[in-house]
Design an enzyme around this catalytic site. Structure first.
Site, mmCIF file in Angstrom:
data_model
loop_
_atom_site.group_PDB
_atom_site.id
_atom_site.type_symbol
_atom_site.label_atom_id
_atom_site.label_comp_id
_atom_site.label_asym_id
_atom_site.label_seq_id
_atom_site.Cartn_x
_atom_site.Cartn_y
_atom_site.Cartn_z
ATOM 1 N N GLU A 149 0.812 -1.230 0.000
ATOM 2 C CA GLU A 149 0.000 0.000 0.000
ATOM 3 C C GLU A 149 0.841 1.275 0.000
ATOM 4 O O GLU A 149 0.639 2.165 0.827
ATOM 5 C CB GLU A 149 -0.982 -0.042 1.196
ATOM 6 C CG GLU A 149 -1.863 -1.285 1.142
ATOM 7 C CD GLU A 149 -2.758 -1.498 2.365
ATOM 8 O OE1 GLU A 149 -2.741 -0.650 3.277
ATOM 9 O OE2 GLU A 149 -3.461 -2.524 2.398
ATOM 10 N N ASN A 190 2.164 -4.987 -3.295
ATOM 11 C CA ASN A 190 0.771 -5.359 -3.026
ATOM 12 C C ASN A 190 -0.046 -4.099 -2.732
ATOM 13 O O ASN A 190 0.436 -3.203 -2.033
ATOM 14 C CB ASN A 190 0.764 -6.299 -1.803
ATOM 15 C CG ASN A 190 -0.565 -6.954 -1.530
ATOM 16 O OD1 ASN A 190 -1.202 -7.501 -2.444
ATOM 17 N ND2 ASN A 190 -1.008 -6.935 -0.273
ATOM 18 N N HIS A 226 -10.277 -6.154 -2.398
ATOM 19 C CA HIS A 226 -11.326 -5.945 -1.388
ATOM 20 C C HIS A 226 -12.460 -5.200 -2.088
ATOM 21 O O HIS A 226 -12.401 -3.993 -2.268
ATOM 22 C CB HIS A 226 -10.788 -5.107 -0.218
ATOM 23 C CG HIS A 226 -9.768 -5.816 0.605
ATOM 24 N ND1 HIS A 226 -10.084 -6.918 1.378
ATOM 25 C CD2 HIS A 226 -8.446 -5.614 0.771
ATOM 26 C CE1 HIS A 226 -8.992 -7.351 2.001
ATOM 27 N NE2 HIS A 226 -7.988 -6.576 1.638
ATOM 28 N N GLU A 255 -6.055 -10.778 -1.512
ATOM 29 C CA GLU A 255 -6.892 -10.559 -0.317
ATOM 30 C C GLU A 255 -8.372 -10.485 -0.682
ATOM 31 O O GLU A 255 -9.122 -9.679 -0.118
ATOM 32 C CB GLU A 255 -6.468 -9.264 0.403
ATOM 33 C CG GLU A 255 -4.986 -9.183 0.721
ATOM 34 C CD GLU A 255 -4.579 -7.946 1.535
ATOM 35 O OE1 GLU A 255 -5.452 -7.241 2.067
ATOM 36 O OE2 GLU A 255 -3.369 -7.699 1.640
ATOM 37 N N ASP A 257 -12.160 -10.350 -1.059
ATOM 38 C CA ASP A 257 -13.441 -10.500 -0.374
ATOM 39 C C ASP A 257 -14.416 -9.518 -1.012
ATOM 40 O O ASP A 257 -14.010 -8.571 -1.685
ATOM 41 C CB ASP A 257 -13.350 -10.369 1.160
ATOM 42 C CG ASP A 257 -12.689 -9.108 1.673
ATOM 43 O OD1 ASP A 257 -12.571 -8.132 0.899
ATOM 44 O OD2 ASP A 257 -12.295 -9.077 2.857
HETATM 45 O O1 9MR Z 1 -7.401 -8.244 8.402
HETATM 46 C C1 9MR Z 1 -6.403 -7.490 9.067
HETATM 47 C C2 9MR Z 1 -6.930 -7.026 10.418
HETATM 48 O O2 9MR Z 1 -7.139 -8.150 11.268
HETATM 49 C C3 9MR Z 1 -5.956 -6.055 11.041
HETATM 50 O O3 9MR Z 1 -6.517 -5.518 12.216
HETATM 51 C C4 9MR Z 1 -5.606 -4.959 10.070
HETATM 52 C C5 9MR Z 1 -4.556 -4.068 10.692
HETATM 53 O O4 9MR Z 1 -4.346 -2.929 10.018
HETATM 54 O O5 9MR Z 1 -5.102 -5.499 8.862
HETATM 55 C C6 9MR Z 1 -6.028 -6.299 8.206
HETATM 56 O O6 9MR Z 1 -5.487 -6.793 6.999
HETATM 57 C C7 9MR Z 1 -5.195 -5.817 6.002
HETATM 58 C C8 9MR Z 1 -3.977 -6.305 5.264
HETATM 59 O O7 9MR Z 1 -2.921 -6.548 6.153
HETATM 60 C C9 9MR Z 1 -3.537 -5.318 4.195
HETATM 61 N N1 9MR Z 1 -4.637 -4.993 3.304
HETATM 62 C C10 9MR Z 1 -5.892 -4.624 3.926
HETATM 63 C C11 9MR Z 1 -6.303 -5.671 4.962
HETATM 64 C C12 9MR Z 1 -7.664 -5.333 5.568
HETATM 65 O O8 9MR Z 1 -7.585 -4.149 6.292
#
Ligand code: 9MR
Length: 332
Positions: A149, A190, A226, A255, A257
């Protein structure tokens, strides 16, 4: 690679124990030669046998949802906690699944002590972090989300502490360090909202092209995917996959969903199924789309409701681990 493993197992005549059928007769992982994965949490793996059984049956790649992030592995300088990451990697090895490492460099879930470092020290600490983590799982992690990101929606660079203190060149550096630590792992950039063609995916495309030209060891682009049924399916998804794969890199859906306004009903689940189906079919249409990973597989555990109140039900399986219409759209 995946096909070779399957063939070898068959030749060896190994009988594999299978969980009771929770879904279609052929598991997702066996309907394609691409890796089919899910984000997982070490705690659910340890404590929920039904969760573990469906994961084991349906998927052949796992991505630690939080266990490999800097804030988890070294929350306090010099104090490491690899327990969750180790447990997931051990599970993967025992069950012949690959691991997608997530994620080495991210502005979020970054410990305060890292953000506070002066530039020179930050560079050394960043190098140590990348090399320590990649070396620890050398040969056990197939692909790494090296940088996560790093772009804004308009295609400019996100103004993170790494950029502020080290300049944009930190990106090439971390790829080189990760490659030195495990030359066999495929190294990815990513991001989210880069499914279709837009200013952000243009920026990713341009950066990958530049890095490849400069000989930086970047091997793939991770498209998070997402999605939400409220905002339409991303425009020009396949065109984007076409241009990225033409650069000579792999692409992975990392990722996926598809969230829906709750409560779900038949029509919403049907739209969700069509989004998942289009994501899947697009990936399968390109040889170099090598992986399709979802961000969790059950609505029992999903990041969505906590971050988007009023939305949820974003996964392929419901809370009771029953496959939803989206699952059957991919695996009829
Ligand atoms: O799903 C993850 C969540 O449990 C965490 O709290 C969060 C922390 O910032 O990160 C979420 O996963 C993210 C991923 O690492 C990067 N892309 C977006 C995902 C959803 O927020």
């Amino acid at each position: 690679m995946k096909r070779v493993l399957v063939a070898m197992t068959a030749l060896a005549g190994v009988t594999v124990w299978q969980a009771p059928a929770a879904s279609a007769s052929v598991p997702l992982k066996d309907i394609t030669d691409r890796y089919v994965g899910s984000a997982v949490a070490a705690s659910y793996l340890a404590n929920e046998p039904d969760y573990r059984a469906v994961l084991t049956r349906e998927f052949d790649n796992v991505t630690p949802e939080n266990e490999m992030k800097w804030g988890t592995v070294e929350p306090v300088r010099g104090q490491f906690d690899w327990s969750g990451a180790d447990a997931i990697v051990r599970y993967a090895q025992e069950h012949h699944k690959t691991v997608r490492g997530h994620t080495l460099v991210w502005h979020s879930q970054l410990p305060d002590w890292v953000a506070a470092l002066p530039a020179g020290e930050l560079r050394r600490v960043l190098r140590d972090h990348v090399m320590t983590e990649v070396k620890r799982y050398k040969g056990k992690v197939r692909a790494w989300d090296v940088v996560n990101e790093i772009f804004n929606e308009d295609g400019t660079r996100r103004d993170t502490v790494f950029r502020q203190k080290l300049g944009d060149g930190f990106v090439a550096d971390v790829f080189r360090w990760a490659h030195a630590a495990d030359p066999a792992a495929t190294l990815y950039i990513n991001d989210y909202n880069i499914e279709g063609i837009n200013p952000k995916s243009d920026a990713v495309y341009d950066l990958v092209k530049t890095l490849r030209r400069e000989g930086v060891p970047i091997g793939g682009v991770g498209i998070q995917a997402h999605l939400s049924i409220q905002y339409g399916f991303p425009a020009e998804y396949r065109e984007n996959l076409a241009r990225l794969t033409k650069l000579g890199v792999d692409v992975a859906i990392t990722e996926a969903d598809v969230r829906i306004p709750t409560p779900p009903d038949a029509a919403k689940l049907d739209t969700q199924a069509s989004y998942f189906g289009r994501l899947w079919d697009g990936c399968m249409a390109f040889r170099r789309c090598v992986e399709f990973t979802t961000w969790g597989f059950t609505d029992r555990h999903s990041w969505v409701p906590g971050v988007f109140p009023g939305e949820g039900a974003a996964c392929l399986f419901d809370e009771n681990l029953h496959p939803k219409p989206a699952y059957f759209r991919i695996n009829p």
